[in-house]
Motif scaffolding. Sequence first.
Motif, PDB file in Angstrom:
ATOM      1  N   GLU A 203     116.806  49.056  58.511  1.00  0.00           N
ATOM      2  CA  GLU A 203     115.892  48.789  57.412  1.00  0.00           C
ATOM      3  C   GLU A 203     114.553  49.457  57.726  1.00  0.00           C
ATOM      4  O   GLU A 203     114.314  49.873  58.866  1.00  0.00           O
ATOM      5  CB  GLU A 203     115.683  47.278  57.241  1.00  0.00           C
ATOM      6  CG  GLU A 203     116.953  46.508  56.939  1.00  0.00           C
ATOM      7  CD  GLU A 203     116.687  45.006  56.778  1.00  0.00           C
ATOM      8  OE1 GLU A 203     115.507  44.599  56.844  1.00  0.00           O
ATOM      9  OE2 GLU A 203     117.663  44.256  56.594  1.00  0.00           O
ATOM     10  N   PRO A 204     113.664  49.543  56.754  1.00  0.00           N
ATOM     11  CA  PRO A 204     112.350  50.118  57.040  1.00  0.00           C
ATOM     12  C   PRO A 204     111.622  49.436  58.195  1.00  0.00           C
ATOM     13  O   PRO A 204     110.872  50.078  58.936  1.00  0.00           O
ATOM     14  CB  PRO A 204     111.597  49.918  55.710  1.00  0.00           C
ATOM     15  CG  PRO A 204     112.677  49.961  54.672  1.00  0.00           C
ATOM     16  CD  PRO A 204     113.857  49.284  55.309  1.00  0.00           C
TER      17      PRO A 204
ATOM     18  N   SER B 165     114.746  50.722  65.720  1.00  0.00           N
ATOM     19  CA  SER B 165     114.982  50.404  67.124  1.00  0.00           C
ATOM     20  C   SER B 165     114.885  48.892  67.372  1.00  0.00           C
ATOM     21  O   SER B 165     115.592  48.346  68.216  1.00  0.00           O
ATOM     22  CB  SER B 165     113.981  51.140  68.015  1.00  0.00           C
ATOM     23  OG  SER B 165     114.233  52.538  67.982  1.00  0.00           O
ATOM     24  N   HIS B 166     113.984  48.223  66.633  1.00  0.00           N
ATOM     25  CA  HIS B 166     113.883  46.762  66.712  1.00  0.00           C
ATOM     26  C   HIS B 166     114.884  46.166  65.724  1.00  0.00           C
ATOM     27  O   HIS B 166     114.527  45.659  64.659  1.00  0.00           O
ATOM     28  CB  HIS B 166     112.458  46.325  66.382  1.00  0.00           C
ATOM     29  CG  HIS B 166     112.213  44.863  66.609  1.00  0.00           C
ATOM     30  ND1 HIS B 166     111.061  44.230  66.204  1.00  0.00           N
ATOM     31  CD2 HIS B 166     112.977  43.909  67.195  1.00  0.00           C
ATOM     32  CE1 HIS B 166     111.119  42.945  66.536  1.00  0.00           C
ATOM     33  NE2 HIS B 166     112.279  42.739  67.123  1.00  0.00           N
ATOM     34  N   ALA B 167     116.148  46.230  66.095  1.00  0.00           N
ATOM     35  CA  ALA B 167     117.229  45.896  65.163  1.00  0.00           C
ATOM     36  C   ALA B 167     117.231  44.444  64.724  1.00  0.00           C
ATOM     37  O   ALA B 167     117.796  44.102  63.682  1.00  0.00           O
ATOM     38  CB  ALA B 167     118.578  46.242  65.799  1.00  0.00           C
ATOM     39  N   ALA B 168     116.613  43.566  65.508  1.00  0.00           N
ATOM     40  CA  ALA B 168     116.611  42.142  65.155  1.00  0.00           C
ATOM     41  C   ALA B 168     115.566  41.797  64.109  1.00  0.00           C
ATOM     42  O   ALA B 168     115.528  40.672  63.606  1.00  0.00           O
ATOM     43  CB  ALA B 168     116.381  41.295  66.405  1.00  0.00           C
ATOM     44  N   ASN B 169     114.709  42.752  63.755  1.00  0.00           N
ATOM     45  CA  ASN B 169     113.593  42.489  62.841  1.00  0.00           C
ATOM     46  C   ASN B 169     114.004  42.672  61.381  1.00  0.00           C
ATOM     47  O   ASN B 169     113.284  43.271  60.584  1.00  0.00           O
ATOM     48  CB  ASN B 169     112.416  43.411  63.187  1.00  0.00           C
ATOM     49  CG  ASN B 169     111.125  42.958  62.538  1.00  0.00           C
ATOM     50  OD1 ASN B 169     110.860  41.769  62.433  1.00  0.00           O
ATOM     51  ND2 ASN B 169     110.316  43.921  62.109  1.00  0.00           N
ATOM     52  N   LEU B 170     115.156  42.141  61.021  1.00  0.00           N
ATOM     53  CA  LEU B 170     115.670  42.310  59.667  1.00  0.00           C
ATOM     54  C   LEU B 170     114.885  41.477  58.665  1.00  0.00           C
ATOM     55  O   LEU B 170     114.463  40.353  58.958  1.00  0.00           O
ATOM     56  CB  LEU B 170     117.145  41.893  59.600  1.00  0.00           C
ATOM     57  CG  LEU B 170     118.149  42.665  60.460  1.00  0.00           C
ATOM     58  CD1 LEU B 170     119.559  42.137  60.213  1.00  0.00           C
ATOM     59  CD2 LEU B 170     118.085  44.155  60.176  1.00  0.00           C
ATOM     60  N   LYS B 171     114.728  42.037  57.466  1.00  0.00           N
ATOM     61  CA  LYS B 171     114.091  41.316  56.373  1.00  0.00           C
ATOM     62  C   LYS B 171     115.102  40.946  55.284  1.00  0.00           C
ATOM     63  O   LYS B 171     114.825  40.085  54.442  1.00  0.00           O
ATOM     64  CB  LYS B 171     112.975  42.168  55.756  1.00  0.00           C
ATOM     65  CG  LYS B 171     111.891  42.611  56.756  1.00  0.00           C
ATOM     66  CD  LYS B 171     111.246  41.442  57.460  1.00  0.00           C
ATOM     67  CE  LYS B 171     110.174  41.925  58.433  1.00  0.00           C
ATOM     68  NZ  LYS B 171     109.616  40.814  59.253  1.00  0.00           N
TER      69      LYS B 171
ATOM     70  N   GLU C  66     115.338  56.375  73.889  1.00  0.00           N
ATOM     71  CA  GLU C  66     114.454  55.413  74.541  1.00  0.00           C
ATOM     72  C   GLU C  66     115.103  54.034  74.623  1.00  0.00           C
ATOM     73  O   GLU C  66     114.996  53.332  75.648  1.00  0.00           O
ATOM     74  CB  GLU C  66     113.120  55.336  73.787  1.00  0.00           C
ATOM     75  CG  GLU C  66     112.263  56.581  73.891  1.00  0.00           C
ATOM     76  CD  GLU C  66     112.797  57.762  73.087  1.00  0.00           C
ATOM     77  OE1 GLU C  66     112.494  58.914  73.450  1.00  0.00           O
ATOM     78  OE2 GLU C  66     113.525  57.533  72.092  1.00  0.00           O
ATOM     79  N   ILE C  67     115.789  53.646  73.555  1.00  0.00           N
ATOM     80  CA  ILE C  67     116.488  52.354  73.565  1.00  0.00           C
ATOM     81  C   ILE C  67     117.617  52.356  74.596  1.00  0.00           C
ATOM     82  O   ILE C  67     117.849  51.359  75.296  1.00  0.00           O
ATOM     83  CB  ILE C  67     117.025  52.026  72.161  1.00  0.00           C
ATOM     84  CG1 ILE C  67     115.863  51.704  71.210  1.00  0.00           C
ATOM     85  CG2 ILE C  67     118.021  50.866  72.210  1.00  0.00           C
ATOM     86  CD1 ILE C  67     115.065  50.475  71.583  1.00  0.00           C
ATOM     87  N   GLN C  68     118.322  53.478  74.699  1.00  0.00           N
ATOM     88  CA  GLN C  68     119.397  53.552  75.696  1.00  0.00           C
ATOM     89  C   GLN C  68     118.831  53.388  77.109  1.00  0.00           C
ATOM     90  O   GLN C  68     119.430  52.720  77.962  1.00  0.00           O
ATOM     91  CB  GLN C  68     120.146  54.881  75.586  1.00  0.00           C
ATOM     92  CG  GLN C  68     120.740  55.180  74.223  1.00  0.00           C
ATOM     93  CD  GLN C  68     121.510  54.017  73.625  1.00  0.00           C
ATOM     94  OE1 GLN C  68     122.309  53.367  74.301  1.00  0.00           O
ATOM     95  NE2 GLN C  68     121.264  53.737  72.353  1.00  0.00           N
ATOM     96  N   ARG C  69     117.663  53.981  77.362  1.00  0.00           N
ATOM     97  CA  ARG C  69     117.038  53.816  78.674  1.00  0.00           C
ATOM     98  C   ARG C  69     116.641  52.359  78.915  1.00  0.00           C
ATOM     99  O   ARG C  69     116.749  51.850  80.033  1.00  0.00           O
ATOM    100  CB  ARG C  69     115.817  54.741  78.794  1.00  0.00           C
ATOM    101  CG  ARG C  69     116.179  56.222  78.892  1.00  0.00           C
ATOM    102  CD  ARG C  69     114.950  57.094  79.112  1.00  0.00           C
ATOM    103  NE  ARG C  69     115.326  58.470  79.392  1.00  0.00           N
ATOM    104  CZ  ARG C  69     115.392  59.445  78.479  1.00  0.00           C
ATOM    105  NH1 ARG C  69     115.104  59.159  77.211  1.00  0.00           N
ATOM    106  NH2 ARG C  69     115.744  60.669  78.804  1.00  0.00           N
TER     107      ARG C  69
END
Length: 385
Positions: free
Chosen positions: A127-128, A132-138, A367-370
Motif C-alpha cells: 500500500e502507499p 518495506s513496513h509491511a505491517a503498516n496496513l491501512k 535493505e530489508i533482506q539485510r
Amino acid sequence: MDFTLPEEMESLRRIVRDFVGNEVEPVAQEIEESGEIPRRIVQMAKEMGLFGLSIPEEYGGLGLSMVGKCAIYEELGKTHNGFTSLIGAHTGIGTVGIVQMGNKEQKRRYLPKMATGEWIGAFALTEPSAGSHAANLKTTAVRKGDRYLINGSKHYITNARDAHVFTVMAVTDPSKGPKGITSFIVERDFPGFIVGKTEKKMGLNGSHSCELFFEDLEVPVENRLGEEGEGYVNALKILTNGRAGLAARNLGSCQYLLDKSIQYAMERVQFDKPIIEQQAVLHMLADMAVETETLRSLTYRVAWMTDQGMNVIKEAAMVKLYGSEVYNRVADKAVQIHGGIGYNAEYPIERFYRDARITRIYEGTSEIQRNIIGAQLIKEYRKRS
C-alpha cells in the motif's frame, strides 16, 4: 545435497528451454514495444502446464518440488522478464498462499482453474503506507454476519490487470498491530472490487502492475485464508517461499547475459583482435561467471532446504539479496562489454539492464533482506551462547 533432476524433470526443462528460445525470444522486442505478451505465447505456456508449477497434481498442476520449480524458472529467466514475471508472480506469491494455507474447499474451488491459467493469481499486500513496513496496513476488513467488508487500496500489484484471484491482506483488529492482520482470497468480480490504472514502469513491460481499490468490498467468511490475525505471518511465509524462485529467474537472466557477452566479445574486433582477448574484457567475463555460478549454488541449496522442510528464513533472504545484487552487477558489465550497442534499445542488453533494477526492490528490498539476515544471525548467536 543432490540437485540432480529426475529424467522427466530434465525433459520438461528441455521443453521449456526450447519454448523460450524458439517462441518467446523471437517476440521479445515486440513485447517490449507493445507492452503486451502475444496471446498465442500465453496460450502455449498454459498448454505446457507452466501456470501450474506450484499446484499439486490432484488439482491439475505439475506439483513440482522447489528444486524443480527453480530449474524451470531458470530457463524462463533467459527471456523477456515481463513474460517471466507473469508466470513467476502467478506460480509464486499469487498461488502459494492457497496451496499452503487454504482449506480443502478453497483449494477445490480455486486451484484447478489457476493450474490451467484460466484464472491468474496475484498477491495484494503493498500500500502507499506499507511497502518495506509491511505491517503498516491501512486497508481494513470488518465482519458483518457471513461477510467481511474491506475498504482501502493497494498499489504496485503485479498481474492485477489480468488476475481473477487475489490474496489480499487487511486489518481486522487495529489494536493488535501485525497480529491484527488477516488474509483473504478475493475474486475480481466481488462487489466493491475496483482495478485502477496500470502503472508506467522503468522495465518489465508486458507485466502489468496496477492500483486496487476496495469500496465496501464484500468477501464471504469462507474466503478468509486461515484464521483472523494470521495474515501477517501468512504474508511472510508466502514471500519467504518465493525467494528461491525469484533468485532462479535472476540466475537465468545472468546466464543469458553472460552467454550474450561472450558471444559478442568473440565477434567484436577492436585494435585488430577480438575484444575477448583484451584482459579488461576477459576479467569482466570472469567476474560475471563467478558470480553467476555462485548464485546457482546458493539458489539450488536454498531450494533443496525448502524441499526438506528446513527453516530457510535467513537463507531465503540471502538468496534474494544476492540474486538481485548479482543480476544488477552482471547486467551492468554486459552493457559495458557491448559498449554502444549495449545501450541501444533495439538490442536486449539494455532491456535486461532496466529490468534488473526492480529485483532489488520488489518482494522485499535489499535493505530489508539485510535486516532479516542480521536478525537471524543475532538469534543464532544467542542460541549458541
